[in-house]
Design a protein around this motif. Structure first.
Motif, PDB file in Angstrom:
ATOM      1  N   MET A   1       3.915  -0.201 -18.744  1.00 18.61           N
ATOM      2  CA  MET A   1       2.978  -1.193 -18.747  1.00 18.61           C
ATOM      3  C   MET A   1       2.056  -1.549 -19.975  1.00 18.61           C
ATOM      4  O   MET A   1       2.624  -1.331 -20.922  1.00 18.61           O
ATOM      5  CB  MET A   1       1.378   0.165 -18.043  1.00 18.61           C
ATOM      6  N   GLY A   2       1.588  -2.785 -19.720  1.00 19.15           N
ATOM      7  CA  GLY A   2       1.341  -3.289 -21.509  1.00 19.15           C
ATOM      8  C   GLY A   2      -0.405  -2.692 -20.838  1.00 19.15           C
ATOM      9  O   GLY A   2      -0.325  -1.676 -21.164  1.00 19.15           O
ATOM     10  N   SER A   3      -1.072  -3.053 -22.086  1.00 19.75           N
ATOM     11  CA  SER A   3      -2.414  -2.749 -22.568  1.00 19.75           C
ATOM     12  C   SER A   3      -2.909  -1.717 -23.573  1.00 19.75           C
ATOM     13  O   SER A   3      -1.597  -2.458 -24.863  1.00 19.75           O
ATOM     14  CB  SER A   3      -3.035  -2.131 -21.142  1.00 19.75           C
ATOM     15  N   HIS A   4      -3.697  -2.366 -24.595  1.00 13.61           N
ATOM     16  CA  HIS A   4      -3.911  -1.918 -25.191  1.00 13.61           C
ATOM     17  C   HIS A   4      -4.070  -0.756 -25.462  1.00 13.61           C
ATOM     18  O   HIS A   4      -4.707   0.190 -26.479  1.00 13.61           O
ATOM     19  CB  HIS A   4      -5.997  -1.859 -25.684  1.00 13.61           C
ATOM     20  N   TRP A   5      -4.156   0.192 -24.240  1.00 14.31           N
ATOM     21  CA  TRP A   5      -3.559   1.725 -24.381  1.00 14.31           C
ATOM     22  C   TRP A   5      -3.132   2.445 -25.359  1.00 14.31           C
ATOM     23  O   TRP A   5      -3.044   3.356 -26.106  1.00 14.31           O
ATOM     24  CB  TRP A   5      -3.991   2.369 -22.550  1.00 14.31           C
ATOM     25  N   GLY A   6      -1.753   2.196 -25.776  1.00 11.31           N
ATOM     26  CA  GLY A   6      -0.752   2.792 -26.333  1.00 11.31           C
ATOM     27  C   GLY A   6      -1.083   2.212 -27.997  1.00 11.31           C
ATOM     28  O   GLY A   6      -0.785   3.365 -28.258  1.00 11.31           O
ATOM     29  N   ALA A   7      -1.713   1.189 -28.274  1.00 12.13           N
ATOM     30  CA  ALA A   7      -1.961   1.094 -29.872  1.00 12.13           C
ATOM     31  C   ALA A   7      -3.504   1.464 -29.894  1.00 12.13           C
ATOM     32  O   ALA A   7      -3.292   2.738 -31.077  1.00 12.13           O
ATOM     33  CB  ALA A   7      -2.241  -0.732 -29.385  1.00 12.13           C
ATOM     34  N   GLU A   8      -4.131   2.156 -29.052  1.00 14.17           N
ATOM     35  CA  GLU A   8      -5.269   2.899 -28.898  1.00 14.17           C
ATOM     36  C   GLU A   8      -4.442   4.886 -29.361  1.00 14.17           C
ATOM     37  O   GLU A   8      -4.954   4.766 -30.334  1.00 14.17           O
ATOM     38  CB  GLU A   8      -5.667   2.970 -27.837  1.00 14.17           C
ATOM     39  N   LEU A   9      -3.806   5.333 -28.616  1.00 10.42           N
ATOM     40  CA  LEU A   9      -2.935   6.356 -28.822  1.00 10.42           C
ATOM     41  C   LEU A   9      -2.275   6.178 -29.637  1.00 10.42           C
ATOM     42  O   LEU A   9      -2.371   7.192 -30.412  1.00 10.42           O
ATOM     43  CB  LEU A   9      -1.555   6.782 -27.693  1.00 10.42           C
TER      44      LEU A   9
END
Length: 193
Positions: free
Chosen positions: A94-102
């Motif tokens: 998935m995309g989204s900002h979650w990965g960047a936040e992790l």
């Protein structure tokens, strides 16, 4: 300076414990993190005799090497493990900002095993140095949107959430994981932003 964190968090829900593990730079170059690195770990650690939903069967969540950068389409996070539906390797991303936040918390990914005695969620706040498994009994039975709203209200309204809904709770073999602040997801579902 590296664009990736160089470590992941291994979480054992049965014991309630977690530990950081480093990622060798050579492995990053060879596997590019994401589903490639997850497949490497899975191959080394999996037991083919285990049922996909066995507590010892890992769920591997890893960012691609470019997550958190300005690279186009570099926002992909992969969710990997054995499929409860087919019993073979499965991955979704998935995309989204979650990965960047992790990644901003200092981790490129998570490896989750075990089974908690009661529903829990993993809370990570790098600014306060918090990694906790928190009670999620009050979230059980809620839709993803309701659960995400509740988690954000009790943690940080600017936080990022990934979660399951009642299908995942009831072990539906095609259940999915959702991400995002729920207002964004609702607006996208309605066709407006």
């Amino acid at each position: 300076m590296s664009v990736y964190a160089g470590k992941f968090l291994r979480v054992d829900l049965s014991s309630g414990e977690w530990q950081e593990e480093s990622i060798d730079e050579q492995h990053v170059k060879q596997w590019l993190l994401g589903s490639g690195f997850a497949a490497k770990l899975f191959y080394e650690e999996m037991d083919p005799a285990l049922d996909p939903l066995d507590p010892a069967s890992p769920l591997l969540i890893f960012n691609g090497v470019l997550v958190g950068t300005f690279a186009p389409t570099g926002c992909r996070t992969s969710f990997c493990g054995r499929s409860p539906l087919t019993g073979i390797w499965n991955e979704s991303n998935m995309g989204s900002h979650w990965g960047a936040e992790l990644r901003s918390t200092g981790y490129d990914g998570l490896v989750i095993t075990g089974k908690a005695e009661k529903p829990v969620y993993l809370y990570i706040n790098d600014l306060e140095g918090i990694i906790e498994l928190r009670d999620a009994g009050h979230l059980w039975g809620k839709t993803y949107f309701e659960a995400a709203d509740t988690v954000l209200a009790e943690t940080d309204p600017k936080g990022k959430v990934i979660g399951i809904g009642p299908a995942g709770e009831n072990l539906v073999k095609m259940a999915g994981i959702m991400s995002g602040p729920s207002d964004y997801v609702r607006a996208a579902a309605r066709g407006g932003m």
